[in-house]
Design a protein around this motif. Structure first.
Motif, PDB file in Angstrom:
ATOM      1  N   LEU A 223       0.732  -1.314   0.070  1.00 23.73           N
ATOM      2  CA  LEU A 223       0.095  -0.006  -0.157  1.00 23.73           C
ATOM      3  C   LEU A 223       0.953   1.288  -0.058  1.00 23.73           C
ATOM      4  N   TRP A 224       2.148   1.115   0.887  1.00 28.96           N
ATOM      5  CA  TRP A 224       2.848   2.445   0.642  1.00 28.96           C
ATOM      6  C   TRP A 224       3.498   2.607  -0.684  1.00 28.96           C
ATOM      7  N   GLU A 225       3.968   1.496  -1.279  1.00 24.08           N
ATOM      8  CA  GLU A 225       4.318   1.586  -2.828  1.00 24.08           C
ATOM      9  C   GLU A 225       3.236   2.119  -3.845  1.00 24.08           C
ATOM     10  N   ILE A 226       2.022   1.807  -3.468  1.00 24.93           N
ATOM     11  CA  ILE A 226       0.985   2.204  -4.371  1.00 24.93           C
ATOM     12  C   ILE A 226       0.861   3.693  -4.201  1.00 24.93           C
ATOM     13  N   ALA A 227       1.014   4.278  -2.811  1.00 18.04           N
ATOM     14  CA  ALA A 227       0.775   5.419  -2.641  1.00 18.04           C
ATOM     15  C   ALA A 227       1.674   6.359  -3.175  1.00 18.04           C
ATOM     16  N   ARG A 228       3.219   5.740  -3.292  1.00 21.53           N
ATOM     17  CA  ARG A 228       4.168   6.392  -3.847  1.00 21.53           C
ATOM     18  C   ARG A 228       3.978   6.500  -5.319  1.00 21.53           C
ATOM     19  N   LEU A 229       3.602   5.396  -5.938  1.00 19.11           N
ATOM     20  CA  LEU A 229       3.312   5.451  -7.272  1.00 19.11           C
ATOM     21  C   LEU A 229       2.190   6.380  -7.955  1.00 19.11           C
ATOM     22  N   ARG A 230       1.367   6.623  -6.830  1.00 19.99           N
ATOM     23  CA  ARG A 230       0.099   7.515  -7.365  1.00 19.99           C
ATOM     24  C   ARG A 230       0.471   8.891  -7.077  1.00 19.99           C
ATOM     25  N   ARG A 231       1.597   9.377  -6.379  1.00 18.58           N
ATOM     26  CA  ARG A 231       1.886  10.534  -6.323  1.00 18.58           C
ATOM     27  C   ARG A 231       2.959  10.653  -7.588  1.00 18.58           C
ATOM     28  N   ARG A 232       3.439   9.686  -8.137  1.00 18.49           N
ATOM     29  CA  ARG A 232       4.456   9.864  -9.306  1.00 18.49           C
ATOM     30  C   ARG A 232       3.455  10.183 -10.441  1.00 18.49           C
ATOM     31  N   ILE A 233       2.357   9.736 -10.450  1.00 20.21           N
ATOM     32  CA  ILE A 233       1.638   9.808 -11.612  1.00 20.21           C
ATOM     33  C   ILE A 233       0.933  11.036 -11.453  1.00 20.21           C
ATOM     34  N   MET A 234       0.669  11.909 -10.364  1.00 17.62           N
ATOM     35  CA  MET A 234       0.195  13.119 -10.508  1.00 17.62           C
ATOM     36  C   MET A 234       1.201  13.988 -11.035  1.00 17.62           C
ATOM     37  N   LYS A 235       2.691  13.759 -10.589  1.00 19.67           N
ATOM     38  CA  LYS A 235       3.829  14.690 -10.916  1.00 19.67           C
ATOM     39  C   LYS A 235       3.969  14.144 -12.444  1.00 19.67           C
ATOM     40  N   ALA A 236       3.882  13.237 -13.022  1.00 24.10           N
ATOM     41  CA  ALA A 236       3.857  12.994 -14.396  1.00 24.10           C
ATOM     42  C   ALA A 236       2.895  13.615 -15.239  1.00 24.10           C
ATOM     43  N   ARG A 237       1.661  13.816 -14.629  1.00 25.41           N
ATOM     44  CA  ARG A 237       0.568  14.483 -15.110  1.00 25.41           C
ATOM     45  C   ARG A 237       0.858  16.153 -15.344  1.00 25.41           C
ATOM     46  N   GLN A 238       1.454  16.546 -14.314  1.00 28.30           N
ATOM     47  CA  GLN A 238       1.643  17.938 -14.366  1.00 28.30           C
ATOM     48  C   GLN A 238       2.765  18.274 -15.013  1.00 28.30           C
ATOM     49  N   ILE A 239       3.686  17.408 -15.569  1.00 28.54           N
ATOM     50  CA  ILE A 239       4.777  17.612 -16.451  1.00 28.54           C
ATOM     51  C   ILE A 239       4.200  17.507 -17.711  1.00 28.54           C
ATOM     52  N   ALA A 240       3.246  16.646 -18.032  1.00 23.41           N
ATOM     53  CA  ALA A 240       2.814  16.299 -19.549  1.00 23.41           C
ATOM     54  C   ALA A 240       1.708  17.714 -19.725  1.00 23.41           C
ATOM     55  N   HIS A 241       1.150  18.078 -18.695  1.00 19.27           N
ATOM     56  CA  HIS A 241       0.385  19.301 -18.933  1.00 19.27           C
ATOM     57  C   HIS A 241       1.244  20.490 -19.420  1.00 19.27           C
ATOM     58  N   MET A 242       2.416  20.526 -19.036  1.00 20.91           N
ATOM     59  CA  MET A 242       3.438  21.733 -19.129  1.00 20.91           C
ATOM     60  C   MET A 242       3.926  21.610 -20.674  1.00 20.91           C
ATOM     61  N   ILE A 243       4.071  20.122 -21.175  1.00 21.81           N
ATOM     62  CA  ILE A 243       4.521  20.191 -22.429  1.00 21.81           C
ATOM     63  C   ILE A 243       3.495  20.145 -23.540  1.00 21.81           C
ATOM     64  N   TYR A 244       2.506  19.822 -23.169  1.00 17.28           N
ATOM     65  CA  TYR A 244       1.099  19.675 -23.939  1.00 17.28           C
ATOM     66  C   TYR A 244       0.841  20.766 -24.790  1.00 17.28           C
ATOM     67  N   GLY A 245       0.733  20.659 -26.032  1.00 17.42           N
ATOM     68  CA  GLY A 245       0.404  21.792 -26.829  1.00 17.42           C
ATOM     69  C   GLY A 245       1.256  22.309 -27.885  1.00 17.42           C
ATOM     70  N   LYS A 246       2.473  21.746 -27.457  1.00 22.07           N
ATOM     71  CA  LYS A 246       3.885  21.912 -28.369  1.00 22.07           C
ATOM     72  C   LYS A 246       3.523  21.348 -29.844  1.00 22.07           C
ATOM     73  N   ASN A 247       3.818  21.969 -30.901  1.00 24.36           N
ATOM     74  CA  ASN A 247       3.777  21.384 -32.126  1.00 24.36           C
ATOM     75  C   ASN A 247       4.985  20.711 -32.709  1.00 24.36           C
ATOM     76  N   ASP A 248       5.215  19.710 -31.734  1.00 23.59           N
ATOM     77  CA  ASP A 248       6.373  18.655 -32.274  1.00 23.59           C
ATOM     78  C   ASP A 248       6.209  17.432 -31.831  1.00 23.59           C
ATOM     79  N   ALA A 249       7.206  16.749 -31.918  1.00 25.81           N
ATOM     80  CA  ALA A 249       6.818  15.137 -31.635  1.00 25.81           C
ATOM     81  C   ALA A 249       6.878  15.099 -30.159  1.00 25.81           C
ATOM     82  N   LEU A 250       7.512  15.985 -29.526  1.00 25.64           N
ATOM     83  CA  LEU A 250       7.450  15.861 -27.979  1.00 25.64           C
ATOM     84  C   LEU A 250       6.120  16.158 -27.474  1.00 25.64           C
TER      85      LEU A 250
END
Length: 90
Positions: free
Chosen positions: A28-55
């Motif tokens: 359960l602690w590992e799942i909690a850690r992974l859930r936190r990582r998912i939210m951080k990854a979502r934040q980063i994806a939102h910052m990159i989203y909308g760029k007109n390139d492969a990234l």
């Protein structure tokens, strides 16, 4: 391989209540850690989203994949509850 849907916070708490063994607690602690990582990854994806390139295209697909995670849906619902549409932020 199709995985089962991600567990919600409520489901994780139910599992914890049914089992108190050390190995389940550790998972359960590992799942909690992974859930936190998912939210951080979502934040980063939102910052990159909308760029007109492969990234930007990769970030768009990654963002869509992350939106399917239970932790993201829970966060979106909690945010919407705190910030109803039409209500101005002061």
């Amino acid at each position: 391989m199709k995985y089962p849907p991600s567990l919600t916070k409520a489901e994780l708490l139910e599992i914890q209540a049914r089992r108190s063994a050390d190995d389940v607690l550790r998972l359960l602690w590992e799942i909690a850690r992974l859930r936190r990582r998912i939210m951080k990854a979502r934040q980063i994806a939102h910052m990159i989203y909308g760029k007109n390139d492969a990234l930007g295209m990769l970030a768009e697909q990654f963002r869509k994949d992350l939106e399917e995670e239970a932790v993201v849906a829970e966060w979106n619902a909690e945010w919407a509850g705190r910030h109803p549409k039409g209500e101005e932020n002061s």
